[in-house]
Design a protein around this motif. Structure first.
Motif, mmCIF file in Angstrom:
data_model
loop_
_atom_site.group_PDB
_atom_site.id
_atom_site.type_symbol
_atom_site.label_atom_id
_atom_site.label_comp_id
_atom_site.label_asym_id
_atom_site.label_seq_id
_atom_site.Cartn_x
_atom_site.Cartn_y
_atom_site.Cartn_z
ATOM 1 N N ASP A 33 0.682 -1.384 0.191
ATOM 2 C CA ASP A 33 -0.149 0.289 -0.108
ATOM 3 C C ASP A 33 1.211 1.083 -0.183
ATOM 4 O OD1 ASP A 33 -1.516 2.028 0.638
ATOM 5 O OD2 ASP A 33 -2.010 1.071 2.535
ATOM 6 N N THR A 34 0.884 2.136 -1.136
ATOM 7 C CA THR A 34 2.362 2.945 -1.586
ATOM 8 C C THR A 34 1.539 4.482 -0.744
ATOM 9 O OG1 THR A 34 1.424 3.696 -3.461
ATOM 10 C CG2 THR A 34 2.966 2.190 -3.079
ATOM 11 N N GLY A 35 0.047 4.481 -0.341
ATOM 12 C CA GLY A 35 -0.947 5.760 0.175
ATOM 13 C C GLY A 35 -0.070 5.655 1.910
ATOM 14 N N MET A 37 2.803 4.643 2.468
ATOM 15 C CA MET A 37 3.611 5.946 2.669
ATOM 16 C C MET A 37 4.115 6.901 3.101
ATOM 17 S SD MET A 37 5.833 2.762 0.084
ATOM 18 C CE MET A 37 7.936 3.007 0.205
ATOM 19 N N TYR A 38 3.435 7.432 1.235
ATOM 20 C CA TYR A 38 2.563 8.897 1.923
ATOM 21 C C TYR A 38 2.541 8.836 2.953
ATOM 22 C CZ TYR A 38 4.229 8.691 -2.984
ATOM 23 O OH TYR A 38 5.640 8.524 -3.831
ATOM 24 N N ARG A 39 1.232 8.527 3.532
ATOM 25 C CA ARG A 39 1.283 8.673 4.690
ATOM 26 C C ARG A 39 2.096 8.722 6.002
ATOM 27 N NH1 ARG A 39 -4.330 8.605 4.816
ATOM 28 N NH2 ARG A 39 -5.663 8.067 3.147
ATOM 29 N N ALA A 40 2.527 7.913 6.198
ATOM 30 C CA ALA A 40 3.495 7.924 7.386
ATOM 31 C C ALA A 40 5.262 8.719 6.873
ATOM 32 C CB ALA A 40 4.166 6.266 7.509
ATOM 33 N N VAL A 103 -1.774 14.907 3.139
ATOM 34 C CA VAL A 103 -1.244 13.827 3.162
ATOM 35 C C VAL A 103 -0.782 14.407 1.595
ATOM 36 C CG1 VAL A 103 -3.077 12.175 2.529
ATOM 37 C CG2 VAL A 103 -0.421 12.052 2.021
ATOM 38 N N SER A 104 -1.916 14.909 0.212
ATOM 39 C CA SER A 104 -1.480 15.356 -0.355
ATOM 40 C C SER A 104 -0.872 16.070 -1.250
ATOM 41 C CB SER A 104 -2.521 15.443 -1.262
ATOM 42 O OG SER A 104 -3.762 14.679 -1.790
ATOM 43 N N GLN A 105 -0.626 17.118 0.428
ATOM 44 C CA GLN A 105 0.735 18.148 0.235
ATOM 45 C C GLN A 105 1.780 17.386 -0.158
ATOM 46 O OE1 GLN A 105 -0.494 21.867 1.956
ATOM 47 N NE2 GLN A 105 -2.296 20.540 2.609
ATOM 48 N N VAL A 106 2.119 17.210 1.042
ATOM 49 C CA VAL A 106 3.367 16.466 1.245
ATOM 50 C C VAL A 106 4.104 15.462 -0.392
ATOM 51 C CG1 VAL A 106 5.034 14.359 2.617
ATOM 52 C CG2 VAL A 106 3.266 16.224 3.525
ATOM 53 N N ALA A 107 2.864 14.509 -0.781
ATOM 54 C CA ALA A 107 3.079 13.653 -1.661
ATOM 55 C C ALA A 107 3.845 14.833 -3.153
ATOM 56 C CB ALA A 107 1.802 12.943 -1.702
ATOM 57 N N THR A 108 2.781 16.014 -3.191
ATOM 58 C CA THR A 108 3.872 16.772 -4.512
ATOM 59 C C THR A 108 4.985 16.813 -4.502
ATOM 60 O OG1 THR A 108 3.408 19.454 -3.183
ATOM 61 C CG2 THR A 108 1.504 18.165 -4.336
ATOM 62 N N GLY A 133 -1.844 2.731 -5.706
ATOM 63 C CA GLY A 133 -1.165 4.022 -5.570
ATOM 64 C C GLY A 133 -1.445 4.906 -6.573
ATOM 65 N N ARG A 134 -0.856 5.864 -6.569
ATOM 66 C CA ARG A 134 -1.344 6.813 -7.556
ATOM 67 C C ARG A 134 -0.877 6.513 -8.863
ATOM 68 N NH1 ARG A 134 -4.211 6.997 -3.688
ATOM 69 N NH2 ARG A 134 -5.555 8.265 -3.411
ATOM 70 N N ASP A 135 0.697 6.609 -8.703
ATOM 71 C CA ASP A 135 1.403 6.531 -10.096
ATOM 72 C C ASP A 135 2.702 4.840 -10.156
ATOM 73 O OD1 ASP A 135 3.082 6.066 -7.962
ATOM 74 O OD2 ASP A 135 4.370 7.703 -8.478
ATOM 75 N N ILE A 136 1.882 3.973 -9.659
ATOM 76 C CA ILE A 136 2.670 2.844 -9.835
ATOM 77 C C ILE A 136 2.439 2.013 -11.897
ATOM 78 C CG2 ILE A 136 2.534 0.825 -8.882
ATOM 79 C CD1 ILE A 136 2.546 2.873 -6.844
ATOM 80 N N GLY A 137 1.105 2.267 -12.424
ATOM 81 C CA GLY A 137 1.462 1.508 -13.598
ATOM 82 C C GLY A 137 2.211 2.466 -15.301
ATOM 83 N N ILE A 187 -5.391 18.268 -6.120
ATOM 84 C CA ILE A 187 -4.072 17.765 -6.258
ATOM 85 C C ILE A 187 -3.488 17.512 -7.094
ATOM 86 C CG2 ILE A 187 -2.103 18.041 -4.370
ATOM 87 C CD1 ILE A 187 -3.868 19.084 -2.078
ATOM 88 N N ASP A 188 -3.506 15.445 -6.387
ATOM 89 C CA ASP A 188 -3.043 14.676 -6.922
ATOM 90 C C ASP A 188 -2.518 14.845 -8.841
ATOM 91 O OD1 ASP A 188 -2.729 13.641 -5.088
ATOM 92 O OD2 ASP A 188 -4.519 12.060 -4.507
ATOM 93 N N THR A 189 -3.816 14.404 -9.350
ATOM 94 C CA THR A 189 -3.896 15.010 -10.845
ATOM 95 C C THR A 189 -3.362 15.925 -11.421
ATOM 96 O OG1 THR A 189 -6.007 15.928 -10.846
ATOM 97 C CG2 THR A 189 -6.721 13.708 -11.022
ATOM 98 N N SER A 190 -3.105 17.506 -10.598
ATOM 99 C CA SER A 190 -2.188 18.421 -11.157
ATOM 100 C C SER A 190 -1.175 18.633 -10.931
ATOM 101 C CB SER A 190 -3.327 19.645 -10.844
ATOM 102 O OG SER A 190 -3.114 19.721 -9.358
ATOM 103 N N ARG A 191 -0.517 17.680 -9.889
ATOM 104 C CA ARG A 191 1.475 17.864 -9.395
ATOM 105 C C ARG A 191 1.504 17.963 -10.484
ATOM 106 N NH1 ARG A 191 0.256 13.373 -5.729
ATOM 107 N NH2 ARG A 191 0.465 11.151 -7.269
ATOM 108 N N LYS A 192 2.925 18.292 -10.662
ATOM 109 C CA LYS A 192 4.232 18.033 -11.542
ATOM 110 C C LYS A 192 4.911 16.669 -11.641
ATOM 111 C CE LYS A 192 5.702 22.936 -12.659
ATOM 112 N NZ LYS A 192 5.881 23.795 -11.488
#
Ligand code: C5P
Length: 227
Positions: A33-35, A37-40, A103-108, A133-137, A187-192
């Motif tokens: 669960d990669t989420g 990791m970002y949560r931790a 979490v989504s701010q940290v994940a940017t 996660g969000r970017d696995i594939g 945030i997840d869809t628009s981050r660089k």
């Protein structure tokens, strides 16, 4: 039997982890669960006062990343691996609304992502893994043998998440949960760095109208066809 990598991406609260856990159990695969990791990392940032309601000291978090050790330990009773932050089991604490709100701010942050992706590569190197996660594939395992992209309406997702949080005794309103789901998606869809997008070769699963059993059967058959 050949071992493969199964990448499951999608919007917040689409039930990725529920189906990923079930699938890993059925195939005898490891679930990551990669989420979590970002949560931790987010919990670490909150505890160190790097992020709060009206501040985010990104540089301080980046400088302290070497002090963040993340590990998964399998809990045989629960049947899945729990997240440990510097040796402490934080599985409960990383699921609170407070962590979800930051979490989504940290994940940017690219430095945060780079570190997590390195560990994810390590975890997947033997294959036989279901990772969500969000970017696995798209980024972590672009050559994964099976890629799924899960989606459902924001209302449906917020309702499921609201019920889950209520069961855990969290004092939240439906609107707060809906806002959180929408804001994380935005945030997840628009981050660089590594935005949430469907990989070209991913199979879309819209589970708005699907039962858990229906979903699981569909995904299991896709997995069996890919092995
Ligand atoms: O999967 P979960 O909802 O627990 O993930 C929490 C957050 O972590 C997501 O909203 C997203 O911001 C971030 N995340 C990410 N990349 C991943 C997994 C999660 O950016 N691979």
């Amino acid at each position: 039997m050949k071992k493969i990598i199964i990448a499951i991406d999608g919007y917040s609260s689409t039930g990725k982890s529920t189906v990923a856990k079930q699938l890993a159990r059925a195939l005898g695969y490891v679930y990551v669960d990669t989420g979590a990791m970002y949560r931790a990392v987010t919990l670490f940032a909150m505890r160190n006062q790097f992020i709060g309601e009206d501040f985010f000291q990104k540089e301080k978090l980046i400088e302290s990343l070497a002090d963040v050790q993340l590990n998964f330990h399998f809990n045989a009773e629960k049947g899945f691996a729990e997240m440990y932050l510097n040796g402490e089991n934080v599985e409960q604490e990383i699921r609170t609304m407070e962590v979800s709100n930051f979490v989504s701010q940290v994940a940017t942050i690219p430095e945060v992502r780079k570190k997590q992706v390195q560990q994810q590569h390590e975890l997947g190197k033997e294959k036989g893994i279901v990772m969500d996660g969000r970017d696995i594939g798209t980024v972590v395992f672009p050559n994964a043998e099976l890629k799924l992209f899960m989606t459902a309406s924001a209302q449906t997702r917020a309702q499921r998440r609201f019920e889950e949080l209520q069961q855990k005794g969290e004092n939240v309103t439906f609107d707060e949960v809906l806002q959180n789901v929408k804001s994380r998606d935005q945030i997840d869809t628009s981050r660089k760095d590594s935005p949430l997008i469907k990989a070209k070769d991913a199979v879309v699963i819209d589970n708005s109208e699907m039962s858990l059993d229906e979903q699981f059967e569909k995904i299991l058959s896709l997995a069996k066809n890919s092995i």
